[in-house]
Structure formats: C-alpha cells, structure tokens
Design an enzyme around this catalytic site. Structure first.
Site, short mmCIF file in Angstrom:
data_model
loop_
_atom_site.label_atom_id
_atom_site.label_comp_id
_atom_site.label_asym_id
_atom_site.label_seq_id
_atom_site.Cartn_x
_atom_site.Cartn_y
_atom_site.Cartn_z
N ASP A 23 0.85 -1.18 0.00
CA ASP A 23 0.00 0.00 0.00
C ASP A 23 0.90 1.24 0.00
O ASP A 23 2.10 1.15 0.31
CB ASP A 23 -0.89 -0.04 1.25
CG ASP A 23 -1.80 1.15 1.37
OD1 ASP A 23 -2.31 1.63 0.34
OD2 ASP A 23 -2.01 1.62 2.50
N ASP A 207 -1.87 -0.52 5.87
CA ASP A 207 -2.27 0.07 7.15
C ASP A 207 -3.77 0.17 7.33
O ASP A 207 -4.24 0.40 8.45
CB ASP A 207 -1.68 1.48 7.29
CG ASP A 207 -2.42 2.49 6.40
OD1 ASP A 207 -2.45 2.27 5.17
OD2 ASP A 207 -2.95 3.46 6.95
#
Length: 259
Positions: A23, A207
C-alpha cells in the site's frame, strides 16, 4: 525490527521470484491531511529501486486505493514496478517512457451508475465542512478526514447507503467511503498478480482496513505486515511508515546478498 520479523525476511528472501506488494498512503508515505503532500521517504524509495532492479528475483507492486495517475505522480515508483490503483480496478506498469496502462472500459449501465453516484455523493458532501468527493474512472470516493467527528458520523452512513444502492463494490476505510461500479479489491489484485508472475512468496504491507482483503489471501509461505494500530489478520506488525522503510531496506540487503 523484531527477531521474528527479521527471520521471516530471511525466509522469503530465499524464495524467488518474490512479489513485494505494498500500500502507499500510511504504509510507504505518512498520512497527510492534504493527500497531495504524500511522499515516501528517501530510504523507502531507494530500497524499492534496489529491489525493482532485480526482476529475476523480485517484482515490486504498489497496491493503492488512489487513482492510478495520482499514485504514479506522487509515489515516483521505479521502472518495472506494477501499479494497482482504485483498489484493483486499474493497473499499469512503470516503463522508461511513462506508464503502460490497461484502460478501464465501462458499459453503458456502469457509466450511468457512475454518473449518478457522483451526483448523489456530491449531495452528501454539500454543506459539510471537511467532506469532499473524488471521482475515479470507475468509482466515487467520499473523504471525511478533515471533518469533525459529528460531521463524519453523519456523512459516512449516508455515503454507505448510496453505495449499497448503486455500487458493485463498497469499501469503508479510514475516514473514506469508496463505491465502485466494478467489482475489485486488493486481495483479488494480489492473487491475480501472484499467479501471473509465478511468485513463490508474497510480502504484503498495508495500514488500512481495505488492506485486510490482501492479508486474507496470503498463505503460510507469505509475509503480511500491518503498519500501525488496528485489528488485523496479518502475522506481523510495525509501528509506522519509518519502521516499514527499515523493513524494506533490510529486505533489499538480504536479496542483494543472495543474488
């Protein structure tokens, strides 16, 4: 870095070809109130470049909720990296001349729903300070990061209800509701990329709650790293983006040593 995580890096470094899928916001780049200010650290950028320079051993991919063009512009990924945008709905590879992308094609019904989504979500944001709408090629996103808690608590359920009415896929992340007229998620994108590349192991780091889709498709041969707080099915956790940079630097050193 914990001894257990260091040992896990040793293990996957010895299983080429390795897919490193990451990410961007909150994982490589610290979260910002202004999304245009997101940048990864020099250490992370150098580690990714070093890993991408060994395509026989490693393939690097950024897997983000951002639109593909924004991801490319802000992340400055190395040549050879695969970019997955819009939670899997967009894909491209970074080439020396720019992006080799796979364009999204919507049918008439999908295009009509996307237009209606845009109008309805603009109504959700209207008159609410700190709530704004982003339109992607196949999705509409309601952002609430800058809104007060009371405003956020009103806007997000409204956006979710519209999404369930009009969308094919609805994602509720940190201060964001994204509704796509296509069915896509990070887990499906990682699985498809693994199969295409013939990767023997995958490192995935993220996250947000949307990254859990990717963690859920990892196997015992893979390595999932949750960045920051929050419930997760990932086997490992690091505190923040700086700690994640340290993980990438350590992995780059291991891959170079084996190569």
């Amino acid at each position: 870095m914990s001894e257990l995580l260091a040992a896990a890096l040793d293990r996957i470094a010895e299983r080429p070809p390795l897919l490193i899928a990451l990410d961007f916001d909150g994982t490589l780049a610290p979260l910002q109130d202004d999304p245009e200010q997101s940048r990864m650290s020099d250490d992370a950028a150098q580690a990714l470049a070093a890993l991408a320079a060994r395509p026989e051993q490693v393939r690097v991919a950024l897997v983000s909720g951002r639109a593909l063009g924004d991801l490319h512009r802000l992340a400055h990924p190395p040549v050879g990296a695969v970019l997955i945008g819009s939670h899997g709905a967009e894909r491209a590879q970074v080439a020396p001349h720019g992006l080799d992308r796979q364009d999204i094609r919507l049918d008439e019904g999908q295009a009509d729903r996307l237009s209606e989504l845009g109008s309805r979500m603009q109504a959700v944001a209207r008159g609410r300070d700190g709530v704004w709408v982003e339109t992607k090629p196949a999705a509409v996103v309601v952002h609430t990061r800058l809104a007060e808690e009371r405003v956020r608590a009103e806007a997000e359920p409204e956006a979710l209800a519209i999404g369930h009415e009009l969308g094919s896929a609805v994602l509720h992340g940190k201060n964001v509701v994204e509704v796509s007229v296509l069915t896509a998620d990070k887990g499906s994108a990682v699985t498809a990329l693994r199969d295409e590349l013939g990767a023997r192991a995958v490192l995935y780091a993220g996250d947000d709650v949307t990254d859990e889709h990717a963690f859920e498709v990892l196997t015992a041969d893979d390595l999932g790293v949750k960045v920051g707080d929050g419930d997760t099915v990932a086997a490992y956790r690091v505190a923040d983006t700086e700690a994640m940079s340290d993980v990438l630097v350590a992995l780059a050193e291991r891959v170079a040593g084996i190569g």
